[in-house]
Design a protein around this motif. Structure first.
Motif, short mmCIF file in Angstrom:
data_model
loop_
_atom_site.label_atom_id
_atom_site.label_comp_id
_atom_site.label_asym_id
_atom_site.label_seq_id
_atom_site.Cartn_x
_atom_site.Cartn_y
_atom_site.Cartn_z
N THR A 15 -17.23 -4.13 -1.77
CA THR A 15 -17.16 -2.68 -2.03
C THR A 15 -15.83 -2.11 -1.56
O THR A 15 -15.25 -1.24 -2.23
CB THR A 15 -18.33 -1.95 -1.33
N TRP A 16 -15.32 -2.59 -0.43
CA TRP A 16 -14.01 -2.12 0.06
C TRP A 16 -12.91 -2.47 -0.94
O TRP A 16 -12.06 -1.64 -1.27
CB TRP A 16 -13.71 -2.75 1.42
N ALA A 17 -12.92 -3.71 -1.42
CA ALA A 17 -11.89 -4.14 -2.36
C ALA A 17 -11.91 -3.30 -3.62
O ALA A 17 -10.86 -2.91 -4.16
CB ALA A 17 -12.07 -5.61 -2.70
N TYR A 18 -13.11 -3.00 -4.12
CA TYR A 18 -13.21 -2.20 -5.34
C TYR A 18 -12.65 -0.79 -5.13
O TYR A 18 -11.86 -0.28 -5.94
CB TYR A 18 -14.67 -2.12 -5.79
N LYS A 19 -13.04 -0.16 -4.01
CA LYS A 19 -12.56 1.20 -3.77
C LYS A 19 -11.05 1.23 -3.53
O LYS A 19 -10.35 2.10 -4.04
CB LYS A 19 -13.30 1.81 -2.56
N GLN A 20 -10.54 0.25 -2.78
CA GLN A 20 -9.12 0.26 -2.47
C GLN A 20 -8.26 -0.18 -3.64
O GLN A 20 -7.08 0.18 -3.73
CB GLN A 20 -8.85 -0.61 -1.24
N ALA A 21 -8.82 -0.98 -4.55
CA ALA A 21 -8.07 -1.35 -5.75
C ALA A 21 -7.69 -0.11 -6.55
O ALA A 21 -6.62 -0.07 -7.18
CB ALA A 21 -8.89 -2.31 -6.61
N LYS A 22 -8.55 0.91 -6.51
CA LYS A 22 -8.24 2.14 -7.23
C LYS A 22 -7.07 2.90 -6.60
O LYS A 22 -6.45 3.75 -7.25
CB LYS A 22 -9.49 3.03 -7.30
N GLU A 23 -6.79 2.60 -5.33
CA GLU A 23 -5.66 3.23 -4.64
C GLU A 23 -4.42 2.35 -4.65
O GLU A 23 -3.39 2.71 -4.07
CB GLU A 23 -6.05 3.55 -3.19
N SER A 24 -4.48 1.20 -5.28
CA SER A 24 -3.37 0.26 -5.28
C SER A 24 -2.21 0.80 -6.11
O SER A 24 -2.40 1.65 -6.99
CB SER A 24 -3.82 -1.08 -5.87
N PRO A 25 -0.99 0.33 -5.83
CA PRO A 25 0.15 0.77 -6.66
C PRO A 25 -0.07 0.50 -8.15
O PRO A 25 0.32 1.32 -8.99
CB PRO A 25 1.32 -0.05 -6.09
N GLU A 26 -0.70 -0.62 -8.47
CA GLU A 26 -0.94 -0.93 -9.88
C GLU A 26 -1.80 0.14 -10.55
O GLU A 26 -1.49 0.61 -11.64
CB GLU A 26 -1.63 -2.29 -10.01
N ALA A 27 -2.88 0.52 -9.88
CA ALA A 27 -3.78 1.51 -10.45
C ALA A 27 -3.16 2.90 -10.47
O ALA A 27 -3.38 3.69 -11.40
CB ALA A 27 -5.10 1.54 -9.69
N GLN A 28 -2.38 3.22 -9.45
CA GLN A 28 -1.78 4.55 -9.38
C GLN A 28 -0.62 4.70 -10.37
O GLN A 28 -0.32 5.81 -10.82
CB GLN A 28 -1.30 4.83 -7.95
N GLN A 29 0.01 3.60 -10.72
CA GLN A 29 1.15 3.66 -11.64
C GLN A 29 0.77 3.40 -13.08
O GLN A 29 1.56 3.67 -13.99
CB GLN A 29 2.21 2.65 -11.19
N ASN A 30 -0.43 2.86 -13.30
CA ASN A 30 -0.87 2.55 -14.66
C ASN A 30 -2.21 3.24 -14.93
O ASN A 30 -3.25 2.77 -14.45
CB ASN A 30 -1.00 1.04 -14.85
N PRO A 31 -2.22 4.32 -15.68
CA PRO A 31 -3.47 5.06 -15.91
C PRO A 31 -4.56 4.22 -16.56
O PRO A 31 -5.75 4.46 -16.31
CB PRO A 31 -3.03 6.20 -16.84
N LEU A 32 -4.18 3.22 -17.36
CA LEU A 32 -5.20 2.39 -18.01
C LEU A 32 -5.94 1.54 -16.99
O LEU A 32 -7.16 1.36 -17.09
CB LEU A 32 -4.54 1.50 -19.07
N ILE A 33 -5.22 1.02 -16.00
CA ILE A 33 -5.87 0.22 -14.95
C ILE A 33 -6.82 1.10 -14.15
O ILE A 33 -7.98 0.72 -13.88
CB ILE A 33 -4.83 -0.45 -14.05
N ARG B 243 0.85 -1.19 0.00
CA ARG B 243 0.00 0.00 0.00
C ARG B 243 0.88 1.25 0.00
O ARG B 243 1.88 1.33 0.73
CB ARG B 243 -0.91 0.02 1.22
N TYR B 244 0.53 2.20 -0.82
CA TYR B 244 1.18 3.50 -0.91
C TYR B 244 2.70 3.33 -1.04
O TYR B 244 3.17 2.75 -2.02
CB TYR B 244 0.75 4.39 0.25
N GLY B 245 3.50 3.77 -0.08
CA GLY B 245 4.95 3.75 -0.26
C GLY B 245 5.62 2.42 0.03
O GLY B 245 6.84 2.31 -0.14
N SER B 246 4.88 1.43 0.46
CA SER B 246 5.50 0.17 0.86
C SER B 246 5.54 -0.85 -0.27
O SER B 246 4.66 -0.89 -1.13
CB SER B 246 4.73 -0.44 2.05
N GLU B 247 6.58 -1.68 -0.23
CA GLU B 247 6.75 -2.73 -1.22
C GLU B 247 5.84 -3.92 -0.89
O GLU B 247 5.19 -3.97 0.16
CB GLU B 247 8.20 -3.21 -1.23
N GLY B 248 5.84 -4.89 -1.82
CA GLY B 248 5.15 -6.15 -1.57
C GLY B 248 3.77 -6.21 -2.17
O GLY B 248 3.26 -5.24 -2.73
#
Length: 619
Positions: free
Chosen positions: A180-198, A93-98
């Motif tokens: 609903t939590w998973a959907y909202k938090q997926a948008k904050e995931s490193p994958e979504a934040q680093q890939n505009p298409l996701i 999450r956010y600045g952390s790896e893994g």
């Protein structure tokens, strides 16, 4: 790490930003440390581990006057009182790896972080933890591994006792707040934040449409764009039987209570929160198994909304706010708590403390915001349930009454049809994280348009043909319900598996503001029949054969005023709070075939269905 001067100038403080703390598997977690900006002796430490951004604004850090408290302001207040403060992003999450896997990495990661803290020159070996919701789960997870240095915790609206029973599943059913939590938090995931298409793909999904299209399947859900989030959700959903999966660290403190350090803990939750049972179970387990004094606070709020005096469409009055009623404010309450238990010079009180808000007793009128004035007051004790509590039993009768006398007739069977394509809609309740699909709280039980899946016609929920409604007569004296509730039902079905739900409702009599009265939901619960003989094994129903099931709604504290009625609603769905049983007997989380079930509740001698309440004597 980056050492940056805080922009708060009222007191010298430095932040050691983005320290990379190594876990046992080599993953590094991003960690901020706040210290006084001067040479210091080692200090006690307060830590919060969060998946919601270690520098982000917490929605729940709000004073009664509406002012928000930033992470930096929280750190400053603690530093000024002589603490080092640690905020850390959870794994993935956010600045952390893994890779983020919800809940099950938090115990080891917390232990490794505390071990790192103890090695730092600014730590004196005394550590306290705090946090709301998931940040409470992270605390309990590491506490179950008996970490060095942990001396006290502040668990706010979280900290799983047994996530199978409260938090992920309940009564065998799956809590759809996880989706609903998973959907909202997926948008904050490193994958979504680093890939505009996701991120764009996720934002184009309409989660309400997806809920209407349930059941989901892996690879064909709104989470398919971030596979790690989809994977953990379906794993939780498909694990229907209580087995090894549910006994993992992070979601099952119940199995590790004896390993948790003997320390004082401040437990807080609220009657319309999703973690009522976890909080009460944890508090009572610590009271029984530890020598340290424990403190419990239970308000009338939604999840973390400790200074919001209403819940749903019901107002509890100024007394309901935490600030100025329980303590001066929540931040100073926590700091005082840490002073008491992390600084040996502070006086340490003896004995347990309980503050429980008893809802009810208000005028019943409509306030300026259009909310029912239900009122309430704080009760204080040293135990939960409250001292001098006693059991009261009400029996379900064929004429839909609730009476203290059991039925005498040998005949009595009430039937209805449960259609998973037209489930009973969720109208509030003790839940969280459901937006934008569903919301918790107290509401008049009507199918108004704002509720997902409702007919939107404003008819009472009790008008539905798939709900059995049982009521007392008008109460002749006040009744204070304060504790556990159990609903014993004798049932039958023509389906191999089905659900039964129970909802307790406070019925206001007609008034000028509410000519039709007001049906206020107090608490509810569910049972999936295949688990009626135990959570660790499945046994399908024999069609037409009577079986006994027990529903355990969340405990609550509500004053039913004289003249009100106590109502019990029995149905077979509460969607989208819980996943809808397809009545087909298919494996959990994999069902595709929906069928209508004809369900029966027996209300006769020999098969007497009943409601068991915990009431306060002298009420």
């Amino acid at each position: 790490m980056n050492k940056s001067q805080s922009n708060v100038v009222a007191h010298p403080m430095v932040r050691l930003g983005d320290c990379r703390v190594a876990m046992r598997d080599g993953v590094h977690l991003s960690t901020d440390v706040y210290l006084p900006d001067a040479p210091i002796a080692p200090l006690p430490v307060v830590i919060e581990r969060t998946p919601y951004d270690k520098r982000g604004q917490s929605r729940s850090e709000v004073n009664r006057d509406g002012t928000q408290i930033s992470r930096e302001a929280m750190a400053l207040a603690l530093v000024k009182r002589g603490y080092a403060v640690v905020f850390q992003d959870c794994r993935g999450r956010y600045g952390s790896e893994g890779i983020f896997t919800k809940y099950t990495s938090e115990g080891p990661d917390g232990v490794d972080t505390l071990a790192w803290i103890l090695e730092q020159p600014w730590c004196n070996g005394q550590i306290g933890s705090m946090g709301l919701s998931y940040a409470a789960h992270t605390q309990m997870a590491m506490a179950c591994l008996n970490p060095p240095g942990l001396k006290t915790m502040v668990l706010d609206s979280g900290g799983f006792s047994n996530a199978y029973r409260c938090g992920i599943r309940q009564g065998g059913a799956f809590e759809l707040k996880q989706a609903t939590w998973a959907y909202k938090q997926a948008k904050e995931s490193p994958e979504a934040q680093q890939n505009p298409l996701i991120l764009q793909a996720l934002e184009q999904e309409d989660i309400r449409d997806w809920f209407a299209a349930m059941p989901w399947t892996p690879g064909h859900s709104p989470l398919r764009h971030v596979p790690e989030y989809e994977a953990y959700l379906f794993e939780q959903w498909s694990q229907g039987t209580f087995g090894p999966y549910w006994q993992q660290n992070g979601i099952y403190a119940e199995g590790s209570y004896e390993r948790i350090p003997d320390m004082p803990v401040l437990f807080m939750s609220s009657w319309y929160d999703a973690y009522v049972s976890s909080t009460l179970d944890n508090f009572n387990a610590f009271c029984r198994g530890k020598t340290a004094p424990q403190r419990l606070i239970m308000g009338p709020w939604l999840h973390g909304d400790r200074n919001v005096t209403y819940s749903g469409n019901v107002e509890f009055g100024d007394a309901a706010a935490f600030d100025a009623n329980v303590e001066t404010d929540w931040l100073s309450c926590r700091i005082d708590w840490f002073d008491r238990w992390l600084k040996p010079t502070e006086a340490q009180p003896q004995g347990h403390q309980v503050a429980a808000f008893a809802m009810g007793g208000g005028s019943g009128k409509k306030d300026e915001s259009g909310r029912l004035i239900h009122g309430g007051q704080w009760l204080h004790d040293v135990q939960w349930p409250l001292a001098e509590s006693q059991k009261q039993v009400l029996y379900l009768h064929a004429d839909h009454s609730l009476l203290s006398q059991p039925p005498e007739s040998a005949q009595g069977e009430l039937r209805y049809q449960a259609d998973p394509r037209n489930p009973v809609p969720t109208i509030g309740g003790a839940l969280t994280s459901g937006l934008p699909v569903f919301a918790g709280g107290a509401f008049d039980q009507r199918e108004t348009p704002e509720f997902f899946g409702s007919r939107g016609d404003n008819l009472p929920l009790s008008a539905r043909s798939d709900i059995l409604v049982f009521e007392t007569g008008p109460l002749t004296e006040d009744l204070l319900l304060a504790g556990e509730i159990r609903v014993h039902l004798w049932v039958a079905s023509d389906a191999p598996d089905t659900d039964f739900t129970a909802k307790l409702v406070d019925i206001y009599p007609p008034s000028e503001d509410y000519p039709q009265g007001y049906a206020m939901n107090i608490t509810d619960g569910i049972i999936r029949c295949r688990y009626r003989h135990g959570w660790d094994r499945e046994q399908m129903l024999t069609p037409g054969q009577a079986a006994e099931v027990v529903i355990e709604p969340f405990a609550t504290c509500n004053l039913f005023r004289a003249g009100h009625r106590l109502r019990l609603d029995i149905a077979s769905s509460n969607f989208p709070h819980f996943d809808c049983n397809p009545n087909s007997g298919e494996p959990e989380g994999q069902a595709r075939l929906k069928r209508v079930a004809t369900n029966s509740v027996f209300v006769c001698a020999g098969r007497a269905s009943r409601l068991e309440l915990t009431v306060k004597k002298g009420s």
